[in-house]
Design a protein around this motif. Structure first.
Motif, PDB file in Angstrom:
ATOM      1  N   LEU A  29      -6.276   2.969   0.548  1.00 21.86           N
ATOM      2  CA  LEU A  29      -6.883   1.526   0.116  1.00 21.86           C
ATOM      3  C   LEU A  29      -7.602   1.727  -1.176  1.00 21.86           C
ATOM      4  O   LEU A  29      -7.246   0.797  -1.906  1.00 21.86           O
ATOM      5  CB  LEU A  29      -7.922   1.313   1.301  1.00 21.86           C
ATOM      6  N   THR A  30      -8.103   2.871  -1.702  1.00 20.05           N
ATOM      7  CA  THR A  30      -8.659   3.148  -3.311  1.00 20.05           C
ATOM      8  C   THR A  30      -7.426   2.800  -4.192  1.00 20.05           C
ATOM      9  O   THR A  30      -7.586   2.270  -4.989  1.00 20.05           O
ATOM     10  CB  THR A  30      -9.278   4.386  -2.967  1.00 20.05           C
ATOM     11  N   TYR A  68      -4.735   1.291  -3.625  1.00 19.90           N
ATOM     12  CA  TYR A  68      -4.033   0.019  -3.609  1.00 19.90           C
ATOM     13  C   TYR A  68      -5.170  -1.082  -4.238  1.00 19.90           C
ATOM     14  O   TYR A  68      -4.835  -1.627  -5.106  1.00 19.90           O
ATOM     15  CB  TYR A  68      -4.036  -0.334  -1.968  1.00 19.90           C
ATOM     16  N   ILE A  69      -6.495  -0.958  -4.268  1.00 19.51           N
ATOM     17  CA  ILE A  69      -7.527  -1.477  -4.901  1.00 19.51           C
ATOM     18  C   ILE A  69      -7.195  -1.570  -6.348  1.00 19.51           C
ATOM     19  O   ILE A  69      -7.399  -2.527  -7.171  1.00 19.51           O
ATOM     20  CB  ILE A  69      -8.745  -1.366  -4.241  1.00 19.51           C
ATOM     21  N   PRO A 105       0.795  -1.452  -0.050  1.00 21.60           N
ATOM     22  CA  PRO A 105       0.033  -0.039   0.000  1.00 21.60           C
ATOM     23  C   PRO A 105       0.916   1.388  -0.195  1.00 21.60           C
ATOM     24  O   PRO A 105       0.132   2.404  -0.200  1.00 21.60           O
ATOM     25  CB  PRO A 105      -0.859  -0.117   1.190  1.00 21.60           C
ATOM     26  N   PHE A 143      -4.680  -3.251  -8.719  1.00 21.93           N
ATOM     27  CA  PHE A 143      -5.036  -4.678  -8.959  1.00 21.93           C
ATOM     28  C   PHE A 143      -6.213  -4.784 -10.160  1.00 21.93           C
ATOM     29  O   PHE A 143      -6.489  -5.896 -10.453  1.00 21.93           O
ATOM     30  CB  PHE A 143      -5.305  -5.591  -7.663  1.00 21.93           C
ATOM     31  N   ILE A 144      -7.022  -3.702 -10.260  1.00 23.26           N
ATOM     32  CA  ILE A 144      -8.149  -3.916 -11.220  1.00 23.26           C
ATOM     33  C   ILE A 144      -7.493  -3.654 -12.505  1.00 23.26           C
ATOM     34  O   ILE A 144      -6.625  -2.789 -13.016  1.00 23.26           O
ATOM     35  CB  ILE A 144      -9.237  -2.787 -10.674  1.00 23.26           C
TER      36      ILE A 144
END
Length: 101
Positions: free
Chosen positions: A93-94, A96-97, A30, A100-101
């Motif tokens: 967090l946004t 980091y997510i 992160p 992966f998308i």
């Protein structure tokens, strides 16, 4: 004296710490991009700093507020601190997510 400071500033990029999570697991952590984002910010490249690590600005706002509040107590500082912490964690967090998308 200024020349030495300029040379040290330009050499900061050579002393960045590697991401051990990425080296060991092959996955970004992160915090990946934070050092480069700070370097962009120091160089005055504000958009590049945001694109590298979007949480840089809420994080700086949090640290600036905590520093100011240390010397000049502010009314409702607990609420403001919590809001800044939640927004910083939300950005981290946004980001980091979305990696992966």
């Amino acid at each position: 004296m200024r020349l030495k400071a300029l040379i040290l500033f330009l050499a900061l990029e050579n002393f960045m710490l590697p991401c051990f999570t990425k080296q060991l697991l092959g996955v970004d952590c992160p915090g990946c991009g934070l050092q480069r984002s700070l370097l962009f910010l120091i160089k005055g490249e504000f958009i590049s700093a945001f694109l590298m690590y979007p949480a840089i600005y809420p994080m700086l706002a949090l640290f600036a507020f905590l520093g100011i509040n240390k010397f000049y107590p502010i009314k409702h500082s607990n609420t403001i601190t919590i809001i800044l912490m939640v927004s910083t964690v939300g950005f981290i967090l946004t980001n980091y997510i979305l990696k992966f998308i």
